[in-house]
Design an enzyme around this catalytic site. Structure first.
Site, mmCIF file in Angstrom:
data_model
loop_
_atom_site.group_PDB
_atom_site.id
_atom_site.type_symbol
_atom_site.label_atom_id
_atom_site.label_comp_id
_atom_site.label_asym_id
_atom_site.label_seq_id
_atom_site.Cartn_x
_atom_site.Cartn_y
_atom_site.Cartn_z
ATOM 1 N N LYS A 22 0.834 -1.207 0.000
ATOM 2 C CA LYS A 22 0.000 0.000 0.000
ATOM 3 C C LYS A 22 0.863 1.249 0.000
ATOM 4 C CE LYS A 22 -1.448 1.625 4.157
ATOM 5 N NZ LYS A 22 -1.122 3.036 4.345
ATOM 6 N N ASN A 23 1.908 1.253 0.831
ATOM 7 C CA ASN A 23 2.704 2.479 0.974
ATOM 8 C C ASN A 23 3.592 2.764 -0.232
ATOM 9 O OD1 ASN A 23 1.530 2.924 3.393
ATOM 10 N ND2 ASN A 23 3.345 2.516 4.643
ATOM 11 N N ARG A 93 -3.952 10.490 5.305
ATOM 12 C CA ARG A 93 -2.917 11.528 5.241
ATOM 13 C C ARG A 93 -2.110 11.481 3.951
ATOM 14 N NH1 ARG A 93 1.061 11.925 7.512
ATOM 15 N NH2 ARG A 93 1.151 14.001 8.350
ATOM 16 N N CYS A 117 -3.793 12.622 14.237
ATOM 17 C CA CYS A 117 -4.357 11.294 13.990
ATOM 18 C C CYS A 117 -4.081 10.462 15.219
ATOM 19 C CB CYS A 117 -3.760 10.670 12.738
ATOM 20 S SG CYS A 117 -2.039 10.237 12.928
ATOM 21 N N ARG A 122 1.721 14.344 13.688
ATOM 22 C CA ARG A 122 2.137 14.081 12.304
ATOM 23 C C ARG A 122 2.063 15.301 11.391
ATOM 24 N NH1 ARG A 122 0.043 8.253 10.308
ATOM 25 N NH2 ARG A 122 1.773 8.407 8.858
ATOM 26 N N ASP A 309 5.874 0.413 11.910
ATOM 27 C CA ASP A 309 4.630 -0.241 11.488
ATOM 28 C C ASP A 309 4.547 -1.704 11.932
ATOM 29 O OD1 ASP A 309 3.681 2.056 10.366
ATOM 30 O OD2 ASP A 309 4.002 1.471 8.281
ATOM 31 N N ARG A 401 -8.019 -0.470 5.775
ATOM 32 C CA ARG A 401 -7.271 0.570 5.069
ATOM 33 C C ARG A 401 -5.998 0.009 4.447
ATOM 34 N NH1 ARG A 401 -5.283 5.034 8.453
ATOM 35 N NH2 ARG A 401 -4.236 5.300 6.475
HETATM 36 C C1 UD1 Z 1 4.998 6.740 6.380
HETATM 37 C C2 UD1 Z 1 4.123 5.536 6.211
HETATM 38 C C3 UD1 Z 1 3.677 4.997 7.559
HETATM 39 C C4 UD1 Z 1 4.882 4.757 8.465
HETATM 40 C C5 UD1 Z 1 5.795 5.985 8.516
HETATM 41 C C6 UD1 Z 1 7.083 5.720 9.239
HETATM 42 C C7 UD1 Z 1 3.089 5.945 4.071
HETATM 43 C C8 UD1 Z 1 1.849 6.282 3.322
HETATM 44 N N1 UD1 Z 1 2.974 5.907 5.419
HETATM 45 O O1 UD1 Z 1 4.212 7.749 7.011
HETATM 46 O O2 UD1 Z 1 2.986 3.776 7.365
HETATM 47 O O3 UD1 Z 1 4.446 4.480 9.777
HETATM 48 O O4 UD1 Z 1 6.119 6.401 7.180
HETATM 49 O O5 UD1 Z 1 7.754 4.648 8.690
HETATM 50 O O6 UD1 Z 1 4.111 5.668 3.498
HETATM 51 N N2 UD1 Z 1 7.461 14.436 10.550
HETATM 52 C C9 UD1 Z 1 7.567 15.778 10.839
HETATM 53 N N3 UD1 Z 1 7.349 16.684 9.834
HETATM 54 C C10 UD1 Z 1 7.057 16.301 8.556
HETATM 55 C C11 UD1 Z 1 6.957 14.929 8.261
HETATM 56 C C12 UD1 Z 1 7.163 14.003 9.289
HETATM 57 O O7 UD1 Z 1 7.831 16.152 11.982
HETATM 58 O O8 UD1 Z 1 6.887 17.167 7.700
HETATM 59 C C13 UD1 Z 1 7.670 13.433 11.616
HETATM 60 C C14 UD1 Z 1 6.430 12.588 11.898
HETATM 61 O O9 UD1 Z 1 5.553 13.233 12.783
HETATM 62 C C15 UD1 Z 1 7.051 11.336 12.475
HETATM 63 C C16 UD1 Z 1 8.357 11.203 11.683
HETATM 64 O O10 UD1 Z 1 8.631 12.499 11.158
HETATM 65 O O11 UD1 Z 1 7.349 11.534 13.833
HETATM 66 C C17 UD1 Z 1 8.331 10.220 10.545
HETATM 67 O O12 UD1 Z 1 7.166 10.436 9.779
HETATM 68 P P1 UD1 Z 1 7.085 10.118 8.244
HETATM 69 O O13 UD1 Z 1 8.230 9.262 7.820
HETATM 70 O O14 UD1 Z 1 6.857 11.377 7.501
HETATM 71 O O15 UD1 Z 1 5.750 9.243 8.169
HETATM 72 P P2 UD1 Z 1 4.721 9.257 6.993
HETATM 73 O O16 UD1 Z 1 5.437 9.524 5.723
HETATM 74 O O17 UD1 Z 1 3.556 10.096 7.351
#
Ligand code: UD1
Length: 438
Positions: A22-23, A93, A117, A122, A309, A401
């Protein structure tokens, strides 16, 4: 709202086939916005988030054909709307992945700012700061992020240093930079296999990306991208969930169509705690035997570390292991929502800040429990598989999901699990939706 009814205690036996990631599918679908030509994606998993992403693409004017259930042909030749509305972003998201491609190709994009969430606040500040470094003007207007390319209409390559590794942030910036003028370097980039998969698709479309899968990604911007055909990688989190399902039920399960190298940290950890796990070939893993499991600590990390995850599912496994394990969550701030539900089933778990301490083994007992997020729901299903008596997991829309027909896959290998329909809303895995997605 559907629920699962599970009677625990049945070892899983047989073979299970892993679906597409999915990701990876979500950003690859968003990448189709970057070109007016057709992008064909195979091995798309049949899960709710994909239906949401498809709706987003169709809402903005793309056409999505599914000649086969798991193949999507996306054409973004006539994009008329440049925004992802709140009702989509709030349910998923990953809708923010439309920002980079829209901004790169059309010079404008509006995406509702995702709220909090279940697993924390996030933010997407790192995505937005990156777009600004590519020359975009980014404003927040009434809860929406509104981004515009510089006056000349095209983003400009830049060196971007992420202060924290972000998966979708890296993907969003990588997509945006493909059509920027000049070279972009993404430092401290996330290295997840899904990023490599997206880069492969983008390169097939004509992008010039090097270094995906390392901490530094270089992108030479090109004038335009074209169509491509690509097969999505297998889902490493579904793979990991079935590895644990086999181990926790003392089963004998062959897990097929997976990529073991994408699950190295988990596989190493499972072997360390005593799981008998063989790599039968490049795409098949087998878990068998009835070993005594021993406790072992884990700290979640960005790839190639232990994935956040898989944290909840590993915690359920640790309730069955001898000794005390400390499970530290470092990626998300609030990802222990499953703990109180596992405690209701008899698990001995204490939380202290970002660390949960699990004492085992305990005989879990079936109970009604509530799923709070996607991976938390998987941990409750796993607990139900090993618990004495009946467990009912409510709010399984969370699991729908990201897991394709999990109850059908588990039942096919011997689990006593059934979906109980509790509402009149269209079910994901019923005939209605089969027709809708086909
Ligand atoms: C993606 C995955 C999710 C997985 C996560 C971490 C998808 C669709 N989802 O989520 O399943 O759990 O990676 O492996 O691929 N952060 C910030 N600012 C930002 C972006 C992120 O502070 O602009 C922080 C987040 O709050 C979190 C960390 O960085 O603490 C990592 O998040 P991130 O890797 O961005 O997760 P997602 O891409 O949302």
């Amino acid at each position: 709202m559907d629920k699962f009814r599970i009677i625990g205690g049945r070892p899983l036996k047989g073979r299970v086939s892993i679906s597409g990631a999915k990701n990876s599918a979500l950003p690859c679908m968003a990448a189709a916005i970057l070109t007016p030509e057709k992008v064909t994606l195979h091995n798309i998993p049949y899960v709710r988030d994909i239906i949401t992403q498809r709706r987003l693409l169709e809402d903005i004017g793309a056409t999505v054909l599914t000649p086969e259930l798991r193949t999507h042909q996306i054409s973004a030749a006539h994009i008329e709307i440049f925004e992802a509305p709140y009702d989509l972003v709030k349910t998923m998201r990953a809708s923010v992945l439309a920002l980079g491609p829209l901004l790169a190709r059309f010079g404008k994009a509006k995406v509702s700012l995702p709220g909090g969430c279940a697993i924390g606040t996030r933010p997407i500040d790192l995505h937005l700061a990156g777009f600004e470094q590519l020359g975009a003007e980014v404003k927040l207007e009434k809860g929406d992020v509104v981004a515009r390319a510089p006056r000349e209409g095209r983003l400009r390559g830049a060196e971007i240093n992420f202060v924290k590794a972000t998966v979708t942030g890296t993907e969003n910036l990588m997509m945006a930079a493909t059509l920027a003028r000049g070279r972009t370097t993404l430092n401290n980039a996330a290295c997840e296999p899904e990023i490599v998969d997206l880069a492969e698709l983008l390169n097939k479309m004509g992008a010039r990306i090097r270094g995906a899968g390392t901490f530094s990604i270089q992108i030479e911007g090109v004038e335009a991208l074209g169509g491509a055909e690509h097969t999505i990688i297998p889902d490493r989190i579904e793979t990991g969930t079935f590895l644990i399902a086999a181990a926790i039920t003392r089963g004998d399960l062959e897990i097929r169509d997976c990529r073991p190298e994408h699950s190295s940290a988990l596989i190493a950890k499972l072997r360390e705690v005593g799981v008998e796990l063989e790599e039968l070939n490049q795409s098949t893993l087998r878990v068998s035997g009835d070993p005594e499991l021993s406790a072992s600590d884990v700290t979640t990390q960005p790839h190639p570390g232990f994935p956040t995850d898989m944290q909840a599912q590993y915690m359920t496994l640790m309730t069955q292991a001898k000794g005390r394990s400390a499970i530290a969550e470092t990626v998300f701030e609030n990802r222990f929502m499953h703990v109180s539900e596992l405690q209701r089933m008899g698990a001995r778990i204490n939380i202290d800040g970002h660390t949960a301490t699990v004492d085992g083994p305990v005989q879990l007992t079936g109970a009604p429990v509530l799923a709070s997020d996607l991976r938390a729901s998987a941990s409750l299903v796993l607990a139900g598989l090993v618990a004495e008596g009946e467990t009912s997991v409510r709010r399984v829309y969370h699991i729908d999901r990201g897991y394709e027909r999990i109850e059908a896959k588990l039942r096919a290998v011997g689990a006593d699990i059934e979906r109980i329909r509790e509402s009149v809303t269209a079910p994901l895995h019923g005939q209605e939706t089969d027709a809708a997605i086909a």
